[in-house]
Design an enzyme around this catalytic site. Structure first.
Site, PDB file in Angstrom:
ATOM      1  N   SER A 284     -23.010  59.605 -45.120  1.00  0.00           N
ATOM      2  CA  SER A 284     -22.476  60.960 -45.163  1.00  0.00           C
ATOM      3  C   SER A 284     -22.878  61.718 -43.883  1.00  0.00           C
ATOM      4  O   SER A 284     -22.035  62.320 -43.201  1.00  0.00           O
ATOM      5  CB  SER A 284     -23.021  61.663 -46.409  1.00  0.00           C
TER       6      SER A 284
ATOM      7  N   HIS B 142     -29.547  67.115 -36.338  1.00  0.00           N
ATOM      8  CA  HIS B 142     -29.191  67.308 -37.743  1.00  0.00           C
ATOM      9  C   HIS B 142     -30.447  67.178 -38.585  1.00  0.00           C
ATOM     10  O   HIS B 142     -31.315  66.366 -38.305  1.00  0.00           O
ATOM     11  CB  HIS B 142     -28.176  66.241 -38.185  1.00  0.00           C
TER      12      HIS B 142
ATOM     13  N   ASP C  89     -15.819  62.659 -46.812  1.00  0.00           N
ATOM     14  CA  ASP C  89     -17.193  63.056 -47.139  1.00  0.00           C
ATOM     15  C   ASP C  89     -17.198  64.362 -47.920  1.00  0.00           C
ATOM     16  O   ASP C  89     -17.989  64.534 -48.847  1.00  0.00           O
ATOM     17  CB  ASP C  89     -18.038  63.203 -45.873  1.00  0.00           C
TER      18      ASP C  89
ATOM     19  N   ARG D 129     -20.534  63.717 -55.705  1.00  0.00           N
ATOM     20  CA  ARG D 129     -21.917  63.248 -55.884  1.00  0.00           C
ATOM     21  C   ARG D 129     -22.808  64.376 -56.408  1.00  0.00           C
ATOM     22  O   ARG D 129     -23.691  64.159 -57.225  1.00  0.00           O
ATOM     23  CB  ARG D 129     -22.466  62.729 -54.539  1.00  0.00           C
TER      24      ARG D 129
ATOM     25  N   LYS E 206     -20.367  62.302 -40.085  1.00  0.00           N
ATOM     26  CA  LYS E 206     -20.058  63.616 -39.511  1.00  0.00           C
ATOM     27  C   LYS E 206     -20.545  63.712 -38.073  1.00  0.00           C
ATOM     28  O   LYS E 206     -19.878  64.280 -37.205  1.00  0.00           O
ATOM     29  CB  LYS E 206     -20.676  64.720 -40.382  1.00  0.00           C
TER      30      LYS E 206
END
Ligand code: URA
Length: 431
Positions: free
Chosen positions: A184, A83, A162, A169, A188
């Site tokens: 966050s 990620h 999220d 946000r 995931k």
């Protein structure tokens, strides 16, 4: 649990009880707490932070707000994932997935869309005609078994808290808060079932984290969340002072990723891809170390199996992998160097914003993307140029947009007489 009390507690810099914090997040996910109360809570967190215990409680609650996947059990393999915290020209997953798969390790990844100056992997993939980002979990598992790589959109059932919180946000100036970013991203990754995760934490002008110290704090928090959940986590802290590679813009980036899989990619991007692949392969069930992982990743590029794996993957998700199928912008305008010199700076944020203005990204969630437009940055930091050489090339829908973007791209370049200090792509590793 009364939301107003938790907001007051956080406003006063006090620590929440983990169960009460979880209650707030789960109630918000069920639409039982209004946006304005969560927005006030996020702003209180912006000023007063979260402790490690609160960050864990938040992450756990986010995971519990929806379903979880166990790809490892479905495949009977150890599952690895990567990620990135997001940057300009970041098409790393498009190249890492096929290489890792070509080396015999399945990589199934849920990716997101871009917002603001940073691009999203799903948007890049959708520039490929026919490509489908929505697969059912069953389709995902079958594709991973048969093809070895799949990149899909996040399902509505995975970490719905999220999805809601991130959207809130985004419009309340509360995105760039380390514990909220860490929970966050990690919620995931953990919900998607990866046992080992390589995180690419971007540092610099075009990233959330502007300094190496801030990036290290984020990396350490994400790693701690992962380790606490029994996962292996390595964080690469990588340079985002300038765009990654040459291409910024969806179809342009897809083409650059495929070129890189044929061994014809820009040096910084190729290096990051190989480093990430080496670490993912070392985490896999192949039982090899990072050096052997790198050797195998390099071999997959050299023997053509990486690009074959890419073509197979794109076809499996309905797309046409031929780069000639990608849409080209009608106007291509070079940006010439105004003088001889060395590139001392190429601002990632300015290039990301130029691409955004051309239509390559979205300012609000509902904006439509123009997949063909973007910028190719031929000259990067440390490169020597002569007056009149092409620093970059703007790909635009019309002449007016091209001229505006060309001026912005030129302003993103600084030319000097002395080469800047060398800075590799991987600045540090937190493992
Ligand atoms: N990416 C995410 O998924 N979440 C954040 O909060 C920031 C970047």
């Amino acid at each position: 649990m009364r939301p107003a009390e938790l907001i007051e507690q956080k406003r006063n810099g006090e620590e929440h009880d983990p169960d009460e914090l979880a209650g707030l997040i789960l109630a918000y996910a069920r639409d039982e707490v209004p946006d304005y109360q969560l927005a006030a809570w996020c702003m209180a967190v912006y000023f007063n932070g979260l402790t490690a215990a609160e960050t864990h409680a938040l992450t756990d609650a986010m995971i519990r707000s929806g379903e979880t996947l166990d790809l490892g059990a479905a495949l009977g393999r150890k599952v690895v994932d990567k990620h990135s915290t997001g940057g300009v020209g970041d098409k790393t997953s498009l190249a890492v997935g096929p290489i890792v798969a070509a080396c015999g390790v399945p990589l199934g990844k849920m990716s997101g869309r871009g917002l603001g100056h940073t691009g999203g992997t799903l948007d890049k993939l959708e520039s490929i005609p026919g490509f489908r980002v929505e697969l059912t979990t069953e389709e995902l598992v079958v594709q991973l078994r048969e093809v070895g790589v799949a990149i899909v959109g996040q399902t509505a059932d995975l970490v719905p808290a999220d999805k809601k919180l991130y959207a809130l946000r985004d419009v309340t100036a509360t995105v760039d808060i380390v514990p909220l970013i860490a929970s966050s991203i990690m919620s995931k990754k953990l919900a998607a079932g990866a046992e080992a995760i390589v995180l690419d934490v971007k540092v610099g002008d075009g990233a959330f984290m502007k300094t190496l110290d801030d990036a290290r704090v984020l990396a350490e928090q994400m790693r701690e969340i992962g380790v606490r959940a029994g996962r292996e986590v390595t964080c690469l802290l990588t340079d985002m002072e300038q765009p990654l590679g040459r291409a910024v813009g969806n179809a342009l980036e897809v083409e650059e990723a495929r070129d890189t899989l044929r061994g014809d990619g820009p040096a910084d991007f190729s290096e990051l891809v190989l480093d990430a692949c080496a670490r993912l392969l070392a985490y896999s069930d192949l039982g090899i170390d990072v050096d052997e992982g790198r050797r195998r990743a390099v071999a997959a590029v050299e023997d053509g199996s990486a690009v074959e794996s890419y073509d197979r993957w794109i076809r499996a998700q309905g797309g046409d992998p031929d780069p000639a199928a990608l849409e080209r912008a009608p106007v291509q305008l070079p940006v010439p160097a105004p003088r001889d010199g060395v590139v001392t700076r190429l601002g990632a944020l300015a290039i990301g914003n130029a691409a955004l203005d051309l239509g390559a990204g979205r300012r609000t969630k509902d904006d439509r993307i123009d997949h063909a437009v973007g910028v190719l940055c031929f000259a990067k930091r440390g490169d020597t140029v002569l007056a009149g050489d092409d620093l970059a090339e703007v790909h635009a829908r019309d002449d007016h947009a091209a001229e505006l973007a060309a001026a912005a791209v030129l302003a993103a370049y600084e030319l000097g007489d002395e080469a800047p200090p060398e800075r590799g792509i991987v600045l540090d590793v937190v493992a």
